[in-house]
Write an enzyme that holds these catalytic residues in place. Structure first.
Site, PDB file in Angstrom:
ATOM      1  N   TYR A   1      -6.402  -7.724 -14.328  1.00  0.00           N
ATOM      2  CA  TYR A   1      -5.621  -8.477 -13.159  1.00  0.00           C
ATOM      3  C   TYR A   1      -6.314  -9.685 -13.184  1.00  0.00           C
ATOM      4  CZ  TYR A   1      -5.858  -7.373  -7.948  1.00  0.00           C
ATOM      5  OH  TYR A   1      -5.147  -7.519  -6.967  1.00  0.00           O
TER       6      TYR A   1
ATOM      7  N   SER B   1      -3.665 -12.955  -5.215  1.00  0.00           N
ATOM      8  CA  SER B   1      -4.880 -12.559  -4.930  1.00  0.00           C
ATOM      9  C   SER B   1      -6.040 -13.902  -5.041  1.00  0.00           C
ATOM     10  CB  SER B   1      -6.068 -11.600  -5.826  1.00  0.00           C
ATOM     11  OG  SER B   1      -7.028 -11.135  -5.814  1.00  0.00           O
TER      12      SER B   1
HETATM   13  P1  NAD Z   1      -2.257  -0.864  -3.022  1.00  0.00           P
HETATM   14  O1  NAD Z   1      -1.919   0.848  -4.044  1.00  0.00           O
HETATM   15  O2  NAD Z   1      -1.947  -0.104  -1.567  1.00  0.00           O
HETATM   16  O3  NAD Z   1      -0.191  -1.100  -3.037  1.00  0.00           O
HETATM   17  C1  NAD Z   1       0.011  -1.673  -4.163  1.00  0.00           C
HETATM   18  C2  NAD Z   1       1.248  -1.061  -4.572  1.00  0.00           C
HETATM   19  O4  NAD Z   1       1.871  -0.988  -5.395  1.00  0.00           O
HETATM   20  C3  NAD Z   1       1.315   0.831  -3.895  1.00  0.00           C
HETATM   21  O5  NAD Z   1       2.182   1.235  -2.797  1.00  0.00           O
HETATM   22  C4  NAD Z   1       1.695   1.173  -5.529  1.00  0.00           C
HETATM   23  O6  NAD Z   1       3.207   2.303  -4.888  1.00  0.00           O
HETATM   24  C5  NAD Z   1       2.894  -0.339  -6.179  1.00  0.00           C
HETATM   25  N1  NAD Z   1       2.744  -0.253  -7.666  1.00  0.00           N
HETATM   26  C6  NAD Z   1       1.610  -0.157  -8.590  1.00  0.00           C
HETATM   27  N2  NAD Z   1       2.306  -0.534  -9.657  1.00  0.00           N
HETATM   28  C7  NAD Z   1       3.164   0.099  -9.999  1.00  0.00           C
HETATM   29  C8  NAD Z   1       4.686   0.009 -10.683  1.00  0.00           C
HETATM   30  N3  NAD Z   1       4.363   0.456 -11.744  1.00  0.00           N
HETATM   31  N4  NAD Z   1       6.245   0.054 -10.430  1.00  0.00           N
HETATM   32  C9  NAD Z   1       5.842   0.067  -8.724  1.00  0.00           C
HETATM   33  N5  NAD Z   1       5.156  -0.057  -7.918  1.00  0.00           N
HETATM   34  C10 NAD Z   1       3.962  -0.016  -8.170  1.00  0.00           C
HETATM   35  O7  NAD Z   1      -2.809  -2.030  -2.772  1.00  0.00           O
HETATM   36  P2  NAD Z   1      -2.591  -3.430  -1.985  1.00  0.00           P
HETATM   37  O8  NAD Z   1      -4.230  -3.420  -1.647  1.00  0.00           O
HETATM   38  O9  NAD Z   1      -2.095  -3.126  -0.811  1.00  0.00           O
HETATM   39  O10 NAD Z   1      -1.467  -3.629  -3.315  1.00  0.00           O
HETATM   40  C11 NAD Z   1      -0.957  -4.858  -3.171  1.00  0.00           C
HETATM   41  C12 NAD Z   1      -0.788  -6.254  -3.271  1.00  0.00           C
HETATM   42  O11 NAD Z   1      -2.199  -6.816  -2.832  1.00  0.00           O
HETATM   43  C13 NAD Z   1      -1.547  -6.141  -4.940  1.00  0.00           C
HETATM   44  O12 NAD Z   1      -0.318  -6.546  -5.542  1.00  0.00           O
HETATM   45  C14 NAD Z   1      -2.777  -6.459  -5.415  1.00  0.00           C
HETATM   46  O13 NAD Z   1      -3.197  -6.888  -6.286  1.00  0.00           O
HETATM   47  C15 NAD Z   1      -2.907  -7.972  -3.766  1.00  0.00           C
HETATM   48  N6  NAD Z   1      -4.074  -7.571  -3.612  1.00  0.00           N
HETATM   49  C16 NAD Z   1      -4.677  -6.421  -2.708  1.00  0.00           C
HETATM   50  C17 NAD Z   1      -6.299  -7.021  -2.184  1.00  0.00           C
HETATM   51  C18 NAD Z   1      -7.376  -5.744  -2.008  1.00  0.00           C
HETATM   52  O14 NAD Z   1      -7.989  -6.495  -1.929  1.00  0.00           O
HETATM   53  N7  NAD Z   1      -6.433  -4.554  -1.711  1.00  0.00           N
HETATM   54  C19 NAD Z   1      -6.805  -8.541  -2.524  1.00  0.00           C
HETATM   55  C20 NAD Z   1      -5.736  -9.195  -3.395  1.00  0.00           C
HETATM   56  C21 NAD Z   1      -4.766  -9.025  -3.611  1.00  0.00           C
END
Ligand code: NAD
Length: 260
Positions: free
Chosen positions: A155, A142
């Site tokens: 985070y 991120s």
């Molecule tokens: P999201 O919540 O849709 O996806 C996160 C996924 O991680 C979910 O499918 C959830 O089931 C899974 N997860 C969480 N805890 C878990 C656990 N204990 N065991 C198994 N699975 C677990 O959100 P997203 O934004 O698609 O996030 C995906 C990745 O992208 C993450 O690592 C997040 O930190 C990163 N990210 C997101 C953003 C943003 O702006 N959305 C920005 C930078 C990085």
């Protein structure tokens, strides 16, 4: 470009992970879909959508906070679909709270899921990649891996740690056909961010469009969300043969977030 490959995308039932699953399946990779919840009508429908693209796809449920269960899951995936060629450590969790009151148990769980789980999946999947002479490890970090953010101590610490892990693994594997890289998205509109928009709307008594605009306005110079499809396209490139010399990268896609 990914035909014949097996891709395991953690946390792939929603958001960025689901977009990556669809992208790689569309380009020919068999998919290990993964989430923390038991199989459901929704995951069945997702598998059907992937299989309709002509690839094998299976769903695996595991809470990644359970580090010891990760290697056995990797063995199950290899037995079902074949050894993992493309490992996308995408699962992640967020909790927004001052460091002064941040619950210790929450800290431990977030470090386990966001940082230790990628360590365990890498340890489980890399030997077979080396044996087979090809592999891609892609860690979803991120912009919070590159800069600090108030009220996100776990985070930010976990994502900084994930970048350190990525670079160290990339260097260890530098002379091999296995690459390891991190992707650093800015704000992407997913369930993880939707929760933060709703919290902001509630806290500051804003309607949802105003809360979205405020969230972007503070940090993302483009004033536009990155889309999950754009992140998935970057994952696809980093997983391709042309990216063989992309190693140890911290590749941002952030609307200018970290340029400021
Ligand atoms: P999201 O919540 O849709 O996806 C996160 C996924 O991680 C979910 O499918 C959830 O089931 C899974 N997860 C969480 N805890 C878990 C656990 N204990 N065991 C198994 N699975 C677990 O959100 P997203 O934004 O698609 O996030 C995906 C990745 O992208 C993450 O690592 C997040 O930190 C990163 N990210 C997101 C953003 C943003 O702006 N959305 C920005 C930078 C990085």
């Amino acid at each position: 470009p990914h035909s014949g490959r097996v891709a395991w995308i953690t946390g792939s039932t929603s958001g960025i992970g689901w977009a990556v699953a669809r992208q790689l399946a569309g380009e020919g990779a068999a998919i290990a879909l993964h989430g923390s919840a038991a199989p459901s009508a929704r995951t069945d429908a997702q598998l059907a959508e992937l299989q309709a693209l002509g690839v094998a796809a299976r769903y695996y449920a595991l809470d990644l906070a359970d580090g010891e269960a990760i290697a056995p899951l990797a063995r199950r995936i290899a037995a079902d679909l074949g050894e993992v060629d493309i490992l996308v450590n995408n699962a992640g969790m967020q909790h927004v709270e001052s460091v002064l009151s941040f619950p210790a148990a929450q800290w431990n769980t977030m470090l386990a899921v966001n940082l230790s789980a990628p360590f365990h999946t890498i340890q489980a999947c890399t030997p077979a990649m080396l044996e087979r002479g090809w592999g891609r490890i892609i860690n979803m970090a991120s912009v919070s891996g590159l800069v600090g953010v108030a009220h996100k101590p776990a985070y930010v610490a976990s994502k900084h740690g994930l970048l350190g892990l990525s670079k160290s693994v990339a260097l260890e594997l530098a002379t091999t056909p296995v690459t390891c890289n991190a992707i650093c998205p800015g704000w992407v509109l997913t369930p993880l961010v939707q929760a933060q928009i709703q919290a902001l709307a509630l806290r500051e008594n804003l309607d949802e469009p105003a809360a979205r605009a405020k969230l972007l306005g503070a940090k993302q110079p483009s004033q536009a969300f990155v889309t999950v499809e754009q992140v998935a396209a970057l994952v696809s490139f980093v997983a391709s043969d042309n990216a063989a010399q992309v190693r140890g990268a911290q590749w941002n896609m952030d609307g200018g977030f970290t340029a400021a």
